[in-house]
Design an enzyme around this catalytic site. Sequence first.
Site, mmCIF file in Angstrom:
data_model
loop_
_atom_site.group_PDB
_atom_site.id
_atom_site.type_symbol
_atom_site.label_atom_id
_atom_site.label_comp_id
_atom_site.label_asym_id
_atom_site.label_seq_id
_atom_site.Cartn_x
_atom_site.Cartn_y
_atom_site.Cartn_z
ATOM 1 N N LYS B 28 0.834 -1.203 0.000
ATOM 2 C CA LYS B 28 0.000 0.000 0.000
ATOM 3 C C LYS B 28 0.868 1.252 0.000
ATOM 4 O O LYS B 28 0.676 2.148 -0.832
ATOM 5 C CB LYS B 28 -0.929 -0.022 1.213
ATOM 6 C CG LYS B 28 -1.938 1.089 1.230
ATOM 7 C CD LYS B 28 -2.654 1.220 2.585
ATOM 8 C CE LYS B 28 -3.608 0.100 2.878
ATOM 9 N NZ LYS B 28 -4.928 0.287 2.252
ATOM 10 N N ARG B 98 -3.179 2.940 8.708
ATOM 11 C CA ARG B 98 -3.485 1.638 8.090
ATOM 12 C C ARG B 98 -2.229 0.776 8.006
ATOM 13 O O ARG B 98 -1.130 1.265 7.809
ATOM 14 C CB ARG B 98 -3.988 1.831 6.652
ATOM 15 C CG ARG B 98 -5.358 2.420 6.512
ATOM 16 C CD ARG B 98 -5.768 2.347 5.034
ATOM 17 N NE ARG B 98 -7.146 2.746 4.817
ATOM 18 C CZ ARG B 98 -7.541 3.977 4.523
ATOM 19 N NH1 ARG B 98 -6.645 4.959 4.427
ATOM 20 N NH2 ARG B 98 -8.810 4.237 4.340
ATOM 21 N N GLY B 107 -7.794 -7.755 5.304
ATOM 22 C CA GLY B 107 -8.619 -7.898 6.501
ATOM 23 C C GLY B 107 -7.910 -8.515 7.688
ATOM 24 O O GLY B 107 -8.508 -8.736 8.736
ATOM 25 N N MET B 109 -5.158 -7.343 9.293
ATOM 26 C CA MET B 109 -4.651 -6.416 10.307
ATOM 27 C C MET B 109 -5.588 -5.222 10.441
ATOM 28 O O MET B 109 -6.658 -5.188 9.841
ATOM 29 C CB MET B 109 -3.235 -5.999 9.951
ATOM 30 C CG MET B 109 -2.263 -7.181 10.139
ATOM 31 S SD MET B 109 -0.618 -6.772 9.619
ATOM 32 C CE MET B 109 -0.883 -6.465 7.891
ATOM 33 N N ARG B 354 -3.450 -1.610 -6.674
ATOM 34 C CA ARG B 354 -2.643 -2.820 -6.632
ATOM 35 C C ARG B 354 -3.084 -3.720 -7.784
ATOM 36 O O ARG B 354 -4.162 -3.517 -8.346
ATOM 37 C CB ARG B 354 -2.813 -3.553 -5.305
ATOM 38 C CG ARG B 354 -4.236 -3.955 -5.037
ATOM 39 C CD ARG B 354 -4.399 -4.552 -3.646
ATOM 40 N NE ARG B 354 -5.816 -4.755 -3.355
ATOM 41 C CZ ARG B 354 -6.287 -5.037 -2.149
ATOM 42 N NH1 ARG B 354 -5.472 -5.138 -1.128
ATOM 43 N NH2 ARG B 354 -7.575 -5.222 -1.967
ATOM 44 N N HIS B 470 -5.682 -45.322 -5.705
ATOM 45 C CA HIS B 470 -6.088 -45.838 -7.012
ATOM 46 C C HIS B 470 -7.195 -44.975 -7.612
ATOM 47 O O HIS B 470 -7.122 -44.554 -8.760
ATOM 48 C CB HIS B 470 -6.551 -47.290 -6.856
ATOM 49 C CG HIS B 470 -7.009 -47.915 -8.133
ATOM 50 N ND1 HIS B 470 -8.323 -47.914 -8.536
ATOM 51 C CD2 HIS B 470 -6.301 -48.511 -9.120
ATOM 52 C CE1 HIS B 470 -8.411 -48.520 -9.714
ATOM 53 N NE2 HIS B 470 -7.201 -48.891 -10.081
ATOM 54 N N GLU B 760 12.493 -45.837 -9.828
ATOM 55 C CA GLU B 760 11.401 -45.653 -8.873
ATOM 56 C C GLU B 760 11.733 -46.216 -7.500
ATOM 57 O O GLU B 760 10.891 -46.286 -6.624
ATOM 58 C CB GLU B 760 10.102 -46.265 -9.403
ATOM 59 C CG GLU B 760 10.246 -47.689 -9.891
ATOM 60 C CD GLU B 760 9.016 -48.194 -10.675
ATOM 61 O OE1 GLU B 760 7.910 -47.726 -10.416
ATOM 62 O OE2 GLU B 760 9.198 -49.090 -11.525
ATOM 63 N N SER B 779 12.879 -43.033 -16.871
ATOM 64 C CA SER B 779 11.681 -42.281 -16.544
ATOM 65 C C SER B 779 11.509 -42.385 -15.035
ATOM 66 O O SER B 779 11.430 -43.483 -14.489
ATOM 67 C CB SER B 779 10.483 -42.869 -17.281
ATOM 68 O OG SER B 779 9.327 -42.154 -16.932
ATOM 69 N N CYS B 846 7.303 -39.563 -14.986
ATOM 70 C CA CYS B 846 5.964 -40.030 -15.354
ATOM 71 C C CYS B 846 5.103 -40.276 -14.138
ATOM 72 O O CYS B 846 4.109 -40.965 -14.207
ATOM 73 C CB CYS B 846 6.057 -41.280 -16.212
ATOM 74 S SG CYS B 846 6.734 -42.708 -15.351
ATOM 75 N N TYR B 866 11.683 -34.358 -20.550
ATOM 76 C CA TYR B 866 10.233 -34.214 -20.647
ATOM 77 C C TYR B 866 9.567 -34.521 -19.315
ATOM 78 O O TYR B 866 10.185 -35.127 -18.424
ATOM 79 C CB TYR B 866 9.658 -35.133 -21.740
ATOM 80 C CG TYR B 866 9.734 -36.608 -21.425
ATOM 81 C CD1 TYR B 866 8.726 -37.243 -20.697
ATOM 82 C CD2 TYR B 866 10.821 -37.368 -21.843
ATOM 83 C CE1 TYR B 866 8.810 -38.595 -20.390
ATOM 84 C CE2 TYR B 866 10.903 -38.721 -21.543
ATOM 85 C CZ TYR B 866 9.898 -39.330 -20.815
ATOM 86 O OH TYR B 866 9.982 -40.662 -20.497
#
Lengths: 890, 890
Positions: B28, B98, B107, B109, B354, B470, B760, B779, B846, B866
């Site tokens: 502000k 303020r 809202g 403070m 803003r 799942h 994995e 992957s 993946c 990728y």
Amino acid sequence: MSQAKYVYSFGGGDSEGDAAMKNLLGGKGANLAEMAKLGLPVPPGFTITTDVCTEYYKLGQSYPDAVGAQVKTALAQLETKVGKKFGDAADPLLVSVRSGARASMPGMMDTVLNLGLNDETVEGLAKLSGDRRFAFDSYRRFIQMYSDVVLGLDHSVFEEILGIHKDTNDYQSDVELTAEDWVAVIGEYKRAVERELERPFPYDPQEQLWGAISAVFSSWMNERAKVYRRLHDIPESWGTAVNVQAMVFGNMGETSATGVAFTRDPSTGEKRLYGEYLINAQGEDVVAGIRTPKALSKAARESMNEAGPSLEEAMPGVFQDLQAVFAKLERHYRDMQDIEFTIERGALYMLQTRSGKRTARAALRIAVEMAEEGLISRTEAVLRVDPASLDQLLHPTISEGYKRDIVCTGLPASPGAAVGVVVFDPDEAAERAQRGEAVILVRDETSPEDIHGMHAAKAIVTARGGMTSHAAVVARGMGRPCVCGITEMRIDMKGETFTARGRTVRKGDALTVDGSQGEVLAGAAEMVQPSLSGEFATLMQWADAARTMKVRANAETPEDAAQAVEFGAEGIGLCRTEHMFFDADRIAAVREMILAERQADRVTALAKILPFQRDDFEKLFEIMGDRPCTIRLLDPPLHEFLPHTEEDCEAVARATGIDAKALLARARELHEVNPMLGFRGCRLAIQYPEIYDMQARAIFEAACNVAARGAVAPVVEVMIPFVITQRELGDIRARIESVAAEIAREKLCTLACTIGTMIELPRAALRAGDIANEAEFFSFGTNDLTQSTLGLSRDDSGKFLTAYVAKGILERDPFITIDQEGVGEMIALAVERGRAARPDLKLGICGEHGGDPASVAFCQRLGLNYVSCSPFRVPVARLAAAHAALANQT
Amino acid sequence: MSQAKYVYSFGGGDSEGDAAMKNLLGGKGANLAEMAKLGLPVPPGFTITTDVCTEYYKLGQSYPDAVGAQVKTALAQLETKVGKKFGDAADPLLVSVRSGARASMPGMMDTVLNLGLNDETVEGLAKLSGDRRFAFDSYRRFIQMYSDVVLGLDHSVFEEILGIHKDTNDYQSDVELTAEDWVAVIGEYKRAVERELERPFPYDPQEQLWGAISAVFSSWMNERAKVYRRLHDIPESWGTAVNVQAMVFGNMGETSATGVAFTRDPSTGEKRLYGEYLINAQGEDVVAGIRTPKALSKAARESMNEAGPSLEEAMPGVFQDLQAVFAKLERHYRDMQDIEFTIERGALYMLQTRSGKRTARAALRIAVEMAEEGLISRTEAVLRVDPASLDQLLHPTISEGYKRDIVCTGLPASPGAAVGVVVFDPDEAAERAQRGEAVILVRDETSPEDIHGMHAAKAIVTARGGMTSHAAVVARGMGRPCVCGITEMRIDMKGETFTARGRTVRKGDALTVDGSQGEVLAGAAEMVQPSLSGEFATLMQWADAARTMKVRANAETPEDAAQAVEFGAEGIGLCRTEHMFFDADRIAAVREMILAERQADRVTALAKILPFQRDDFEKLFEIMGDRPCTIRLLDPPLHEFLPHTEEDCEAVARATGIDAKALLARARELHEVNPMLGFRGCRLAIQYPEIYDMQARAIFEAACNVAARGAVAPVVEVMIPFVITQRELGDIRARIESVAAEIAREKLCTLACTIGTMIELPRAALRAGDIANEAEFFSFGTNDLTQSTLGLSRDDSGKFLTAYVAKGILERDPFITIDQEGVGEMIALAVERGRAARPDLKLGICGEHGGDPASVAFCQRLGLNYVSCSPFRVPVARLAAAHAALANQT
């Protein structure tokens, strides 16, 4: 460039090699050279090096250029040394051709004896020896052996010929054949070779020699040699050497003989001449077992009530020579020797010496006695005993001669043997045991609720589960023999029978369980009880002096703790507090806690468990004295404490008054697809902090009470399981410290207590730097770390892990020996990061691997402070730690 | 040393700060200074910096010495600028106080208006304004607000006084109170304050000012601010600034007003004035909602059929000024602005500007239009749209005004909303769907056997399971809304009802599922269908130009593949072949294969599956054209394909003729304690190589057939799951290559095919260097890698993971955003080691994380080639990848 040396001569006054050159000359060749250097009577010869073997395969089974010339030179020298000529009709040099690799591979590769014989030289041998029958017998033996080994002809061809000849002449045994019979047989042999192979049996001794050399090198790659190497971790790249040696004959009449001997008793370790010999025989006759060998010494002969003369009596002079040789060899090699010798017409020849194989008991005694004799140092004595072999000494075993009637086989999950009657129900096991019966508990698999039955049983047998299944881990911890993962076993729980290999075993039948071999036998076998000798204590004392890592035990019960102390444990590395939750007198309160919906109700239920836990810890602390005790707070998922099926829930409900429906509902709610990765360990305490509050209170109150009663204050280490973040440990640590402070105020008692964590998940290992900010110690929980790093459930991996190890995809079962490339790197990372953050971090290991020598060595290399294992593995770990420390010094 | 500057003045001709100083002055304060610099009408004032806030807390809630003096100086300057004196009885300066932090915390403070009033100055205000009622109304508002905010007095005290006063005078509303009424009320107010606090209301404006400043600084640490900061990742250390500004009054009669506006429509993004205002009101009146604000423009008023005049009609001059301000601000800030303004007696004042919050739709349109207007670059346009917000655009949503009747709530597992009738049985779901009914499938949890029912349903609801259960994973893949983990839901499967919050829902009842919010609503809600605008295509095109990582989709069915292509997927990153095993027409053969005891029988059963698999792949390859397809060979444990209970086995037996006992026995034999860590992935192929042989054959035959039919040859990548050693991959790779060679010979067809693996498990990541020797691509299966690295079962972690994230033990749900410190390091290690061994190794991800913007950014930093995600996340991933690439450039 100087030419590579491929051939080393030995014997007859000089030796080019020595015992240090084992890698190049093989064990046999190096020791022959060494013995010759020592001035012992070794028939001269030469060794073609293992390098040649390697080159031979590189060149597609042919030789480097220089080999031919070097063999020729060595052969010429050999001729000079023995004063005979190879192929000479009048005075022929005969040789043996034997393999000899770096590591002993008994019987795996080939040997040819009497090489150099043909129709001419056999006549020279006959004349020289004055024994025509001996000469032709030697010749036919040569043809048989050479045809088999070098030419690849099946020996049945010769057996058939010999058989016909014996039938025709109505001979019962080979000894009845005369020289002329052998001449006739030899003629048939040669014709048979030519018929089968379409070329004559090689006549030229040079051709014979090269044929034999190549056959020995080729035998390095035969199937049985390959299998043996794989089983014994012998690299293919080592290759074998070939030893060509002048023949001496133990079969030249009654003043000749052949024999084998150990310089000490390989079974007991006792320092006495041990061995056997045969008069008028070649080495192969001893192996063939047609004649029974005799004892060497008179004393041994008498103790065995043998008829024939001992060597001591038959040839006292040679016997004395042999004793002198033994003494010299032991002094020189500084170890018990396994020797082959031949006596040719009263003259002793040494054909082989090597360190002798021995039982664990003998190894122990020999090592200690040799050190006491000053032959070896105490360090060497410690290194001479294989840590894994101690297991044999600590458990009862089935006596050696006992004829085993195998019912079924499985995994050798916990060593030792035991006899008892079959029981299928843990409660019945407990009852019968209380009546003094010896029982064997048979289950599909075990669970924590079976613990009382397992404790009561003499041995445990399960159809399912691997080497680290519940049954296996608990049995090892208790020192009970256990065979598990018996896939061929089908249990009928209702009928209380099991079947395997078409045989049915009923409740009450007697069985013997051999947990070291993984065998279940019908009936009660004869047993040998273990007796820990004075040498055991001596060696362990020397081992303790050598090692730098501490050895602790995993134990929760007073019995286990006492056993651990007896076996020399220097503390408790893992006290699994949940085992204390299963006792009948507290499981009801545990379930009440689990069923509680509000924290206040959980606190009330926990308050009922508190006195029991406190009492457990007091007993433990009293036994352990000032030895540190690492106490792990509750770890398993809560559903492990609940019954699972509708029927079980109803049974529990009837017994305890807890509502059956509520039990079942909560059990279903807590049910997990993958409990190993579930709501367990510190995750429970983050959700229900009051559980660890109670446990901490029990620990500290117990410690204060014991300290108040006795002189020594317990050394408590509180361990938080299954941590993956610093915050978990920090939050829990703060609560434990506030409980400790509270009790210190209440009891006016201050205690040494450290707080640490298990590192048992990959994320914990990676974040070890953060976590060390809150941990005074790390204990690597290598069971779970293996499961998570390899994605391998120890309960489920039985189905394929054996195949994985057999195929060499994994070098070893990773639940037995730490997978150094995977799990090992995780640990190494955690050690490095943990110590970087907190240099005085105490590091240990408390998985099953703590009692595995290879894993102990790995822990030493990583610089851990201690290993912890089940009580019965403590001596193994102590010795392994000594080995590891000594290995690290070099 | 020069003194720290704590106070910055703005407005009235000069400003010490500007928009770049947001960290120091708060949003502000910085924007007020900036607007003043731009020459816009900003009431002058000064900002006390966020540094003061930090110091204030460091000093135990007191100020650095210099602050007092600097505020005094700034206040004096302010008095000069406005020509009034603070506390002057005749012409008093009044101020607002303020808060204003670096990040917007609406809202959270506190604010105090009209500060500087007391019994004297209020008379000055009355005289100056010529409106005595206004002056005393302002005074009483000040007392109320100040007492609440600064003195901590509950506002009910004042409400009671005012209520009594209104009752006494028989007033209905506040507007009926006269100036004299307010004077009386003020008297009561002040007495009440003195009574409650035992000291008078502060009279001295200086005291008032410091009280208000301290109150604002203190409000930084109030509970709701703390919670807000935690939820929005705002560090406590930032602190707030305090803005003290000369008051302007929108409530000085009919030529005064107050309002808020957006420079474009924040809901649609349309470029038009959007906002509302109230004549004769202070800002708080707009918030209070007593009077209804009016539209700003005539056009807007008319379109909404509003009665009152728009600002355009009521004050045309001011309206023009405002339009000019808007244009200037947009040009200056290069973004849509959210503005607060006040009109005091015909003069416009700007109180705040803003960047405005907007819907995803609006963000997209504004970004594209601003780029086309030349206001921002295309890069900026791409960065202006939050990738995660695209989800809103791709799925139907519940219309905004619809009043939700919530039945129960759970995890927002798959976005979008759908309406349908409740069904509990997947078969019934499929049947009803075929009849054209919209159904919602409700299950405890789902399993692969429910797939047909899930596909048939419009949405899926489950009582159990987390964000990667799942149900969640499959639903996201299919683009079906899904709410799972609804712990408050109790399902009665037999009765086909469920209950939650005391309400029972029956089969056939209509429900609405909001998968984005995780809510289940009673009845059929009004829906808004998604419409992909031209701006969407434009922005995605710009994003594609900016990104460097490819985006693929996880898909196995033709429907999913087509959807993926439509959403711009550049290939398939994960085709889970096992999903193809469940179809009714092949599951029997799959079970026959699993039950086979001999390899030959397995091969026979597999031959039955082959044509189906080949057909699946042909369809897939035809849709994907020359885009690469990564096909993962069979991964789940075999027991997933078998029925588990006795009843299920009997049902299957009846339907297929397979023996029920054999089925049950095999299911029990294959049962696993921890299936996640069990007999699955390549472990199956090591044991039963014929399974992958068949799959490889199906793939290559399909590829050859498609190539033969069409112009483009499929680009096939075969992926081996669950590898932990190089040997596994090497052995399997050799077999696949030999199948490929065989088919190449049979079909005279050569194909581009690479073979790679999923990483994995932690061991695979650690051994990536070895494994890369056999893999042309990696992957990263981040779902399983998260499970194993953290020891966290995604099926079971719902019980505690929410608490872990809420308590901040884990920053985010690691199944949604990659745990960078743990799993992330594993991936980084594997990338480094894999690339070192094979520089051209292709790397992708993946797991479910492939569609998560934060995870995509992480992948970009690691240099992956990728990401692959479910089809409906592809646009999100494309935009996220563009963001990540652009972020990496700086």
